[in-house]
Design an enzyme around this catalytic site. Structure first.
Site, PDB file in Angstrom:
ATOM      1  CD  GLU A 295     -10.245   3.287  10.496  1.00 23.02           C
ATOM      2  OE1 GLU A 295     -11.033   3.011   9.572  1.00 23.02           O
ATOM      3  OE2 GLU A 295      -9.105   2.827  10.573  1.00 23.02           O
TER       4      GLU A 295
ATOM      5  CG  HIS B 293      -9.388   7.067   1.410  1.00 22.31           C
ATOM      6  ND1 HIS B 293      -8.829   8.162   2.042  1.00 22.31           N
ATOM      7  CD2 HIS B 293      -9.515   6.119   2.363  1.00 22.31           C
ATOM      8  CE1 HIS B 293      -8.631   7.867   3.316  1.00 22.31           C
ATOM      9  NE2 HIS B 293      -9.043   6.632   3.538  1.00 22.31           N
TER      10      HIS B 293
ATOM     11  NE  ARG C 196     -12.881   5.418   4.153  1.00 22.29           N
ATOM     12  CZ  ARG C 196     -12.298   4.270   4.205  1.00 22.29           C
ATOM     13  NH1 ARG C 196     -12.485   3.412   3.241  1.00 22.29           N
ATOM     14  NH2 ARG C 196     -11.512   3.973   5.195  1.00 22.29           N
TER      15      ARG C 196
ATOM     16  CG  HIS D  14     -10.025   3.519  -0.695  1.00 21.26           C
ATOM     17  ND1 HIS D  14      -8.714   3.075  -0.657  1.00 21.26           N
ATOM     18  CD2 HIS D  14     -10.557   3.208   0.505  1.00 21.26           C
ATOM     19  CE1 HIS D  14      -8.477   2.523   0.522  1.00 21.26           C
ATOM     20  NE2 HIS D  14      -9.584   2.569   1.245  1.00 21.26           N
TER      21      HIS D  14
ATOM     22  NE  ARG E  58     -14.565   0.353   2.400  1.00 16.90           N
ATOM     23  CZ  ARG E  58     -13.290   0.346   2.794  1.00 16.90           C
ATOM     24  NH1 ARG E  58     -12.831  -0.628   3.539  1.00 16.90           N
ATOM     25  NH2 ARG E  58     -12.469   1.297   2.429  1.00 16.90           N
TER      26      ARG E  58
HETATM   27  C1  LIG Z   1      -4.518   1.144   0.546  1.00 18.44           C
HETATM   28  C2  LIG Z   1      -5.703   0.420   1.077  1.00 18.44           C
HETATM   29  C3  LIG Z   1      -6.019   0.486   2.426  1.00 18.44           C
HETATM   30  C4  LIG Z   1      -7.137  -0.196   2.942  1.00 18.44           C
HETATM   31  N1  LIG Z   1      -7.400  -0.157   4.283  1.00 18.44           N
HETATM   32  C5  LIG Z   1      -8.414  -0.903   4.784  1.00 18.44           C
HETATM   33  C6  LIG Z   1      -8.630  -1.004   6.191  1.00 18.44           C
HETATM   34  O1  LIG Z   1      -7.897  -0.432   6.979  1.00 18.44           O
HETATM   35  N2  LIG Z   1      -9.672  -1.763   6.632  1.00 18.44           N
HETATM   36  C7  LIG Z   1     -10.508  -2.427   5.783  1.00 18.44           C
HETATM   37  O2  LIG Z   1     -11.441  -3.094   6.243  1.00 18.44           O
HETATM   38  N3  LIG Z   1     -10.307  -2.365   4.440  1.00 18.44           N
HETATM   39  C8  LIG Z   1      -9.278  -1.643   3.928  1.00 18.44           C
HETATM   40  N4  LIG Z   1      -9.071  -1.610   2.581  1.00 18.44           N
HETATM   41  C9  LIG Z   1      -9.935  -2.405   1.710  1.00 18.44           C
HETATM   42  C10 LIG Z   1      -9.567  -3.874   1.856  1.00 18.44           C
HETATM   43  O3  LIG Z   1      -8.176  -3.997   1.988  1.00 18.44           O
HETATM   44  C11 LIG Z   1     -10.022  -4.676   0.656  1.00 18.44           C
HETATM   45  O4  LIG Z   1     -11.356  -4.422   0.375  1.00 18.44           O
HETATM   46  C12 LIG Z   1      -9.886  -6.158   0.934  1.00 18.44           C
HETATM   47  O5  LIG Z   1      -8.608  -6.441   1.440  1.00 18.44           O
HETATM   48  C13 LIG Z   1     -10.132  -6.951  -0.319  1.00 18.44           C
HETATM   49  O6  LIG Z   1      -9.740  -8.262  -0.086  1.00 18.44           O
HETATM   50  P1  LIG Z   1      -9.958  -9.346  -1.206  1.00 18.44           P
HETATM   51  O7  LIG Z   1      -9.431 -10.616  -0.633  1.00 18.44           O
HETATM   52  O8  LIG Z   1     -11.346  -9.288  -1.680  1.00 18.44           O
HETATM   53  O9  LIG Z   1      -9.036  -8.848  -2.435  1.00 18.44           O
HETATM   54  P2  LIG Z   1      -7.479  -8.578  -2.526  1.00 18.44           P
HETATM   55  O10 LIG Z   1      -6.851  -8.537  -1.197  1.00 18.44           O
HETATM   56  O11 LIG Z   1      -7.272  -7.406  -3.407  1.00 18.44           O
HETATM   57  O12 LIG Z   1      -6.922  -9.878  -3.260  1.00 18.44           O
HETATM   58  C14 LIG Z   1      -7.209 -10.132  -4.615  1.00 18.44           C
HETATM   59  C15 LIG Z   1      -6.429 -11.342  -5.070  1.00 18.44           C
HETATM   60  O13 LIG Z   1      -6.920 -11.756  -6.345  1.00 18.44           O
HETATM   61  C16 LIG Z   1      -5.832 -12.049  -7.193  1.00 18.44           C
HETATM   62  N5  LIG Z   1      -6.253 -11.907  -8.588  1.00 18.44           N
HETATM   63  C17 LIG Z   1      -6.914 -10.884  -9.172  1.00 18.44           C
HETATM   64  N6  LIG Z   1      -7.113 -11.141 -10.472  1.00 18.44           N
HETATM   65  C18 LIG Z   1      -6.559 -12.343 -10.721  1.00 18.44           C
HETATM   66  C19 LIG Z   1      -6.398 -13.140 -11.890  1.00 18.44           C
HETATM   67  N7  LIG Z   1      -6.871 -12.764 -13.091  1.00 18.44           N
HETATM   68  N8  LIG Z   1      -5.742 -14.323 -11.785  1.00 18.44           N
HETATM   69  C20 LIG Z   1      -5.234 -14.748 -10.582  1.00 18.44           C
HETATM   70  N9  LIG Z   1      -5.363 -14.021  -9.446  1.00 18.44           N
HETATM   71  C21 LIG Z   1      -6.009 -12.844  -9.522  1.00 18.44           C
HETATM   72  C22 LIG Z   1      -4.778 -11.070  -6.777  1.00 18.44           C
HETATM   73  O14 LIG Z   1      -3.501 -11.487  -7.240  1.00 18.44           O
HETATM   74  C23 LIG Z   1      -4.938 -11.103  -5.259  1.00 18.44           C
HETATM   75  O15 LIG Z   1      -4.229 -12.212  -4.743  1.00 18.44           O
HETATM   76  C24 LIG Z   1      -7.950  -0.933   2.063  1.00 18.44           C
HETATM   77  C25 LIG Z   1      -7.637  -1.007   0.703  1.00 18.44           C
HETATM   78  C26 LIG Z   1      -6.518  -0.349   0.216  1.00 18.44           C
HETATM   79  C27 LIG Z   1      -6.195  -0.457  -1.246  1.00 18.44           C
END
Ligand SMILES: Cc1cc2nc3c(=O)[nH]c(=O)nc-3n(C[C@H](O)[C@H](O)[C@H](O)COP(=O)(O)OP(=O)(O)OC[C@H]3O[C@@H](n4cnc5c(N)ncnc54)[C@H](O)[C@@H]3O)c2cc1C
Length: 484
Positions: free
Chosen positions: A114, A227, A274, A335, A370
């Site tokens: 990538e 992105h 990016r 993104h 990132r």
């Molecule tokens: C389309 C897309 C593609 C991506 N592709 C990649 C990739 O290929 N590789 C990579 O490394 N990263 C990628 N990323 C980035 C990566 O997915 C995220 O940075 C990472 O998954 C974040 O994980 P997290 O557990 O921190 O948050 P999230 O997975 O966003 O989870 C957040 C959680 O918090 C909960 N929450 C939020 N606020 C509240 C509240 N007030 N009360 C209760 N619950 C709450 C939500 O319901 C959810 O369950 C991508 C992101 C996107 C959007």
């Protein structure tokens, strides 16, 4: 559901889920997700996870160097070393838990390239890597008796107490509270602060607001990643992402005249990091006077594309674009957030017993930008480290949070329509890919007014009000930071 827990984990993305599995089965945990458990930034991740899983053609030093180059050498080097050196073990652990990544005919993990990576090191599950990880981690969490999982349960606010925290919750019209001796914020990104984002509806920056309101240090919130290639649809807030891996597999980026143009801006062409590609698109759009840009992956052929990018192929087809025959219209989109709640290498914030991990946290691994596929790795490594640190504290003896009589009083004035739209319009104008100094100054002043109004307006404590407050708080901190 009980009222009192050792740990409350806010968020069921990869950071929250993987952290939850690290606790021993005596630790009482409450896990919350605002919507269904499968709605998260993690579930949308397409590309995969970057990790040095063998040293034949790759090394920790190369991954570290690529991460520092992408981050403009503004990264926390110790955090980067921790990420890169510990990450492979976490990837192997999730494979043992049943996560399936693509393999070649001989059974070896298939690694892709990538933007910004000097080696093929991204392991993936077709173009649905995050979904595969969330699904398998959720299955494992559901088997743990010590974890209560509540979905469609929004944390509206958090109160810091002497020996822990009170979380005020909303579920199907009911208000109630839960108490935790420790709190891990894993609430994901802030995409919904913008009009156009790849992030899901849950990404409103709630965790960052909670930490800010409790007085925790927030760092580098203005480091927002755009992105370069979201599907360019004139309608819809959540833009569908055309993964970097499509360029990794050889797609060309074309301007309105259907010419490749990246050679004017960076010698790494389509595989530049990016921020460079996003900026190049904006500069090229100014040069050509057109916002029309395309990805061309047609030469890879139907069979390859259907197998390698099933979700992207299907989503484009739903929008009338056959990626084996047509050009894919693309444009940059918000993104990812590099900044966030400032934490140390063990996920500790500046407030005792308050931890953060995943996209809402600032570990410093990403520096100014990132590197692709480093964020799922960060969620794994630093989610695990936060859980281990809390577990150690629990085992060394600690005083329990006290449950006090408390009644949430949700009544108040209705939230006026359009506040969130106003905030998003300001951010889109002032701070999108290439900041606009005048719009930042004007937008900042307006955001401070909106935030004051939200705080002083005696509004009813509804999910909409709380999300508006989160969005306005995050946007204000961002513009405050860049307007200095
Ligand atoms: C389309 C897309 C593609 C991506 N592709 C990649 C990739 O290929 N590789 C990579 O490394 N990263 C990628 N990323 C980035 C990566 O997915 C995220 O940075 C990472 O998954 C974040 O994980 P997290 O557990 O921190 O948050 P999230 O997975 O966003 O989870 C957040 C959680 O918090 C909960 N929450 C939020 N606020 C509240 C509240 N007030 N009360 C209760 N619950 C709450 C939500 O319901 C959810 O369950 C991508 C992101 C996107 C959007």
């Amino acid at each position: 559901m009980k009222k009192k827990y050792d740990v409350i984990i806010a968020g069921c993305g990869v950071a929250g889920l993987y952290a939850a599995l690290e606790f021993n089965n005596k630790t009482k945990i409450l896990m919350l997700s605002k919507k269904e458990q499968t709605v998260s930034g993690s579930a949308l991740a397409q590309g995969g996870v970057a990790a040095v899983l063998d040293h034949e053609d790759d090394s920790f030093d190369l991954h570290i160097e690529d991460t520092l180059i992408a981050g403009g050498y503004k990264n926390n080097v110790t955090a980067v070393e921790t990420l890169v050196r510990e990450g492979p073990q976490d990837v192997l652990k999730i494979l043992e838990m049943g996560v399936e990544f693509d393999r070649d005919e001989s059974g070896r993990l298939f690694k892709t390239l990538e933007g910004g990576h000097s080696r093929h090191r991204i392991v993936h599950h077709k173009d649905q890597s995050g979904w595969e990880m969330v699904k398998k981690l959720l299955e494992a969490v559901r088997q743990r008796d010590n974890i209560d999982l509540l979905e469609n349960t929004m944390i509206l606010g958090i109160e810091s107490l002497h020996n822990g925290f009170r979380a005020d919750l909303f579920q199907s019209g009911e208000y109630f509270s839960a108490y935790g001796s420790f709190l891990l914020l894993a609430t994901g990104g802030i995409g919904r602060v913008y009009k156009y984002t790849t992030n899901p509806s849950t990404s409103t920056g709630d965790g960052i607001r909670f930490a800010y309101e409790m007085g925790a240090k927030i760092k580098n919130l203005s480091l927002v990643q755009f992105h370069p290639t979201a599907f360019n649809s004139p309608t819809g807030r959540e833009q569908f992402l055309i993964s970097e891996a499509v360029r990794g597999e050889g797609a060309y980026l074309l301007n309105n005249d259907l010419e490749r143009f990246m050679n004017k801006y960076d010698e790494r062409l389509e595989l530049a990091p990016r921020d460079v590609v996003s900026r190049s698109i904006i500069l090229e759009s100014r040069r050509t006077g057109s916002n029309n840009f395309y990805l061309d992956i047609r030469r890879k052929g139907k069979e390859f594309l259907k197998n390698r990018f099933p979700a992207i192929s299907a989503a484009c087809l739903e929008r009338g674009v056959d990626i084996s025959e047509d050009l894919i219209p693309v444009f940059p989109c918000q993104h990812y957030l590099m900044g966030g709640i400032d934490v140390d290498l063990n996920g500790r914030t500046t407030i005792p017993r308050l931890y953060a991990a995943g996209e809402c946290a600032h570990t410093g691994v990403h520096g100014g930008n990132r590197l692709a596929s480093n964020s799922l790795l960060e969620a794994l490594v630093f989610g695990r480290r936060a859980a281990q640190d809390i577990q150690r504290a629990l085992e060394s003896g600690y005083s329990l949070v006290e449950v006090k009589d408390y009644k949430i009083r949700p009544q108040g004035a209705p939230l006026p329509k359009g506040i969130r739209t106003q905030v998003r319009d300001i951010m889109q104008r002032a701070y999108f890919v290439m900041p606009d100094a005048l719009a930042i100054r004007q937008g900042h002043a307006r955001l401070e007014e909106i935030l004051t109004r939200l705080h002083n307006g005696s509004f009813a404590l509804t999910p909409s009000y709380c999300e508006a407050l989160s969005i306005a708080t995050v946007a204000t901190i961002i513009l405050r930071e860049v307007d200095e």
